[in-house]
Design a protein around this motif. Structure first.
Motif, PDB file in Angstrom:
ATOM      1  N   TYR A   1       0.835  -1.194   0.000  1.00 31.57           N
ATOM      2  CA  TYR A   1       0.000   0.000   0.000  1.00 31.57           C
ATOM      3  C   TYR A   1       0.873   1.248   0.000  1.00 31.57           C
TER       4      TYR A   1
ATOM      5  N   LYS B   1      -3.800   8.842   3.929  1.00 32.04           N
ATOM      6  CA  LYS B   1      -4.235   8.365   2.627  1.00 32.04           C
ATOM      7  C   LYS B   1      -3.506   7.075   2.299  1.00 32.04           C
TER       8      LYS B   1
ATOM      9  N   GLY C   1      -3.501   3.603  -0.400  1.00 30.73           N
ATOM     10  CA  GLY C   1      -3.971   3.074  -1.676  1.00 30.73           C
ATOM     11  C   GLY C   1      -3.186   1.842  -2.049  1.00 30.73           C
TER      12      GLY C   1
ATOM     13  N   ASN D   1      -7.699   0.569  -5.234  1.00 29.64           N
ATOM     14  CA  ASN D   1      -8.364   0.983  -4.000  1.00 29.64           C
ATOM     15  C   ASN D   1      -7.618   2.156  -3.375  1.00 29.64           C
ATOM     16  N   LYS D   2      -8.362   3.227  -3.048  1.00 26.48           N
ATOM     17  CA  LYS D   2      -7.791   4.373  -2.368  1.00 26.48           C
ATOM     18  C   LYS D   2      -8.738   4.781  -1.252  1.00 26.48           C
ATOM     19  N   TYR D   3      -8.171   5.008  -0.062  1.00 25.77           N
ATOM     20  CA  TYR D   3      -8.995   5.325   1.095  1.00 25.77           C
ATOM     21  C   TYR D   3      -8.372   6.478   1.870  1.00 25.77           C
ATOM     22  N   ILE D   4      -9.238   7.278   2.476  1.00 23.70           N
ATOM     23  CA  ILE D   4      -8.816   8.355   3.372  1.00 23.70           C
ATOM     24  C   ILE D   4      -9.282   7.985   4.772  1.00 23.70           C
ATOM     25  N   ILE D   5      -8.350   7.837   5.689  1.00 23.70           N
ATOM     26  CA  ILE D   5      -8.659   7.422   7.054  1.00 23.70           C
ATOM     27  C   ILE D   5      -8.664   8.664   7.932  1.00 23.70           C
TER      28      ILE D   5
ATOM     29  N   TRP E   1      -6.110   5.826  12.900  1.00 23.25           N
ATOM     30  CA  TRP E   1      -4.934   5.258  12.251  1.00 23.25           C
ATOM     31  C   TRP E   1      -3.698   5.588  13.065  1.00 23.25           C
TER      32      TRP E   1
ATOM     33  N   THR F   1     -11.151  -0.480  11.142  1.00 23.22           N
ATOM     34  CA  THR F   1     -12.226  -0.718  10.191  1.00 23.22           C
ATOM     35  C   THR F   1     -13.108  -1.846  10.704  1.00 23.22           C
TER      36      THR F   1
ATOM     37  N   LYS G   1     -12.582  -4.614   2.428  1.00 25.23           N
ATOM     38  CA  LYS G   1     -12.148  -3.524   1.556  1.00 25.23           C
ATOM     39  C   LYS G   1     -10.625  -3.409   1.502  1.00 25.23           C
ATOM     40  N   PHE G   2      -9.934  -3.968   2.491  1.00 25.15           N
ATOM     41  CA  PHE G   2      -8.473  -4.023   2.447  1.00 25.15           C
ATOM     42  C   PHE G   2      -7.968  -5.414   2.067  1.00 25.15           C
TER      43      PHE G   2
END
Length: 727
Positions: A226, A236, A238, A244-248, A253, A270, A275-276
């Motif tokens: 990632y 951020k 990805g 897949n790109k996510y903003i935590i 985190w 999560t 999703k991961f």
């Protein structure tokens, strides 16, 4: 002249213009430069000192340096504000003015560039030389002014970052734990990472450890799979494939350096592992903790922190993951761990070395809520460290697990047993050998049912009281079975022994009751003592009753195949006694038939009439013992059968109800007799003697004697006593 003068003045004019332009430019730029005033030096936090002067409060703010630590005898491990690219930061606290806390920094707070305002992290309060720990927070301090303060906004912000491990520790993705590492300082690595992520000046609040919600998993994301970027308070991430790109968001985190590879690793909270593409499982204790049994041989354990140099207790789940790697080679690349397990009906640890307790993980992203895995350190007892699963106990179906109904029925049985015991203790006609035997039996049944009613009423929180109730139930039932066995032995002896007549004498009867008491009480005490010793000093799970587990009875699930202590210490002994009683009852029936045939051959007369009357009374005692055996034995037989047959549920619901009403059945068997009813009324003074014309006193005495012979189980002794009185 002119050309010469012009050649001299031209450079001066140019220099003058350049100087003015430069000054003007610097003046403009200096006004735009964002300045951050940090109250204390870069490596120090802020503390608040309050001195109560009775009339007023003296409030001061000082930096937590070496001098302050010594003066106030305090320490703090909270990381100071971390400043990245500090050319626009000044370290000073406004002097010669009274400072006041004007605000606490929030998520959307804008920093000002006022010279009389500084910012820092407040970590301690000291009130009259007493240190008070507070939640660290970044605050703004300013000089107290009466006039309105003109504020200039700064483009700088204070962002919140979490480091997964404290201090200089790194995060080990193999054992999922923070480990000490002296290869880098606590600030340098994180400072470099934050510098790489940002192009301008930044100020960060640094906290340690990640605390996910109870229904969330902490998924470990490695840098090789990632992309990981910190932008302000957000993380951020990805996938390397870009799909897949996510903003935590902030607080969900943390980042750290991987213990072995040294690469960046992020842990994100999560509740959706898919999703991961993460494989998620549950850990019983928090990260960095393991189970240690409270007592040797018991399942009851507490979470204790790992020792820094004890790698044996680390969370090594390779035995669970290795079998999955044959089909899913990358299963360990992205793991999610959720800590804790809430089991409303209790929980128990499984023994992986046992065939019936063997367990394994399946490859699925959806994770169940009824198990967790943990390391058990039993080296103080068995010199062993094992990793096994803990599962939630499954409550029986609600159709036959209504504890309120059970409490009511058991309470009714307890009342009936108490009334029966009261009758047998107050009527002199029943104070013979068999009556005393029944009294002992009834008292033990009352003890067991009274303790059982309390357990069924509500959960017993106190461990000591729960243990005492458990052993009260156990000893009561064991002793009740023992005294029932005494009654079966006594009736068999009465019908079968050739010396019955000689043994009916008063002294011999007392001796027999003494021997019966020695047998019943000693066997019950020894069995209870053995159960207690193996529970307190267990040598094997097969002998550990876990009487203090919260159930106030044997700790394992009753009627479960793993419930060996319940079988060994209760079901098996009571089964042996029940079978012995059945054999004695059958043998007594044979003797009864033989004696009955002999009674028919006896001629009429005083001796023959007494023998026949005695036979009828002994026969009634035999039938009474048989009824009690059926009531007690049926409960044991049903308990044994329920371990083999579980359906239909309504059948066992009815059986449980009948067992809970044993006290009512015993009350009916022993009390519902017309002749006993007459004695009770007579004892209460409600019954008047019948009067005959030819001798009222003699008639009353004869009636009393007859009832005594009929109700009691030792008629010869009582009738002889009455005859002596007549003489």
């Amino acid at each position: 002249m002119f050309p010469h003068e012009n050649s001299v003045s031209f450079p001066k004019t140019i220099l003058l213009h350049i100087f003015v332009l430069t000054f003007f430019t610097l003046s403009i730029n200096s006004a735009d430069v964002p300045i951050f005033h940090k109250c204390c030096p870069e490596d120090q936090n802020l503390i608040k000192v309050i001195v109560d002067l009775n009339i007023t409060l003296d409030v001061r703010y000082v930096c937590l340096n070496a001098e302050a630590r010594e003066n106030y005898n305090v320490s703090s491990d909270v990381v100071p504000l971390l400043v990245v690219k500090s050319e626009n930061v000044q370290f000073y606290m406004p002097e010669k003015c009274q400072l006041e806390l004007i605000r606490t920094i929030g998520d959307n707070f804008e920093i000002t560039t006022d010279n009389d305002v500084c910012y820092d992290r407040l970590v301690l309060e000291i009130v009259n030389d007493i240190s008070i720990q507070i939640v660290p927070k970044t605050v703004a301090l300013a000089c107290v002014k009466n006039e309105t303060r003109d504020t200039l906004r700064s483009t700088l912000t204070i962002d919140h970052v979490r480091k997964c491990c404290p201090g200089s520790q790194r995060y080990d993705t193999v054992y999922h734990v923070c480990r000490n590492s002296a290869e880098y300082s606590k600030d340098n690595w994180l400072m470099k990472q934050l510098t790489n992520y940002n192009t301008g000046s930044k100020i960060y609040e640094i906290d340690f450890e990640l605390h996910c919600k109870s229904n969330e998993y902490a998924v470990e994301l490695s840098e090789d799979k990632y992309t990981i970027d910190i932008e302000g308070r957000m993380l951020k991430v990805g996938s390397r494939t870009g799909t897949n790109k996510y903003i935590i968001p902030s607080g969900e985190w943390c980042v750290d350096r991987e213990y072995v590879k040294g690469e960046v690793v992020a842990r994100v909270c999560t509740n959706d592992c898919s999703k991961f593409d993460a494989y998620c499982l549950r850990k019983c204790c928090p990260v960095g903790y393991h189970f240690k049994p409270r007592h040797c041989g018991k399942f009851n354990s507490s979470c204790v922190p790992n020792a820094d140099d004890d790698e044996a207790v680390y969370f090594n789940i390779s035995s669970y993951l290795d079998p999955l790697q044959e089909h899913y080679k990358n299963i360990e690349d992205t793991l999610g761990i959720r800590t804790g397990l809430d089991c409303p009906n209790g929980r128990t640890a499984l023994n992986r070395s046992s065939v019936k307790d063997f367990q394994y993980l399946t490859y699925t992203i959806s994770v169940g809520n009824d198990y967790c895995i943990e390391t058990f350190d039993t080296r103080d007892c068995q010199d062993d460290v094992t990793v096994t699963a803990v599962i939630c106990l499954i409550a029986p179906p609600s159709q036959y697990n209504d504890f309120q109904i059970s409490f009511v029925l058991i309470s009714i049985s307890s009342v009936c047993l108490a009334l029966t015991l009261l009758v047998y203790c107050t009527l002199p006609e029943l104070r013979n050998k068999h009556g005393r035997t029944l009294t002992c039996h009834l008292s033990m049944m009352l003890l067991a049912y009274s303790c059982l009613a309390r357990v069924q009423y509500d959960v017993v929180e106190n461990t000591l009281i729960c243990t005492l109730l458990g052993y009260g139930i156990y000893f009561g039932f064991v002793a009740a079975f023992a005294w029932l066995n005494v009654m079966c032995i006594d009736i068999w002896w009465t019908f079968g022994h050739v010396r019955t007549r000689s043994l009916q004498k008063g002294k011999s009867q007392r001796n027999r009751f003494i021997w019966y008491s020695v047998y019943a009480w000693s066997s019950s005490i020894l069995l209870t003592l053995a159960t207690f010793l193996f529970d307190t000093y267990p040598v094997s799970p097969l002998l550990d009753s876990n009487m203090d587990s919260g159930l106030c009875w044997f700790g394992a699930v009753q009627n479960d195949n793993s419930d060996w202590p319940h079988y060994i210490f209760f079901v098996a002994p009571m089964g042996i006694v029940t079978c012995m009683n059945f054999v004695l009852w059958v043998l007594t029936a044979r003797h009864c038939v033989r004696v009955k045939s002999e009674m028919h051959r006896l001629q009429a007369g005083s001796a023959g009439d007494r023998a026949k009357r005695r036979f009828r009374i002994d026969q009634a005692k035999y039938i009474l013992t048989g009824k009690l055996w059926v009531v007690m034995g049926a409960g044991w037989v049903s308990e044994l059968l329920s371990t083999l047959i579980h359906e239909p549920w309504w059948l066992w619901f009815v059986v449980d109800l009948l067992n809970e009403l044993q006290g009512v059945f015993i009350f009916i068997i022993l009390i519902f007799k017309p002749k006993l009813y007459y004695l009770i009324r007579k004892r209460l003074g409600l019954e008047k003697p019948h009067v005959r014309k030819n001798g009222p006193s003699s008639s009353a005495r004869s009636s009393s004697t007859y009832l005594s012979r009929t109700i009691s189980h030792e008629p010869m002794r009582i009738s002889l006593t009455n005859n002596d009185k007549e003489k």
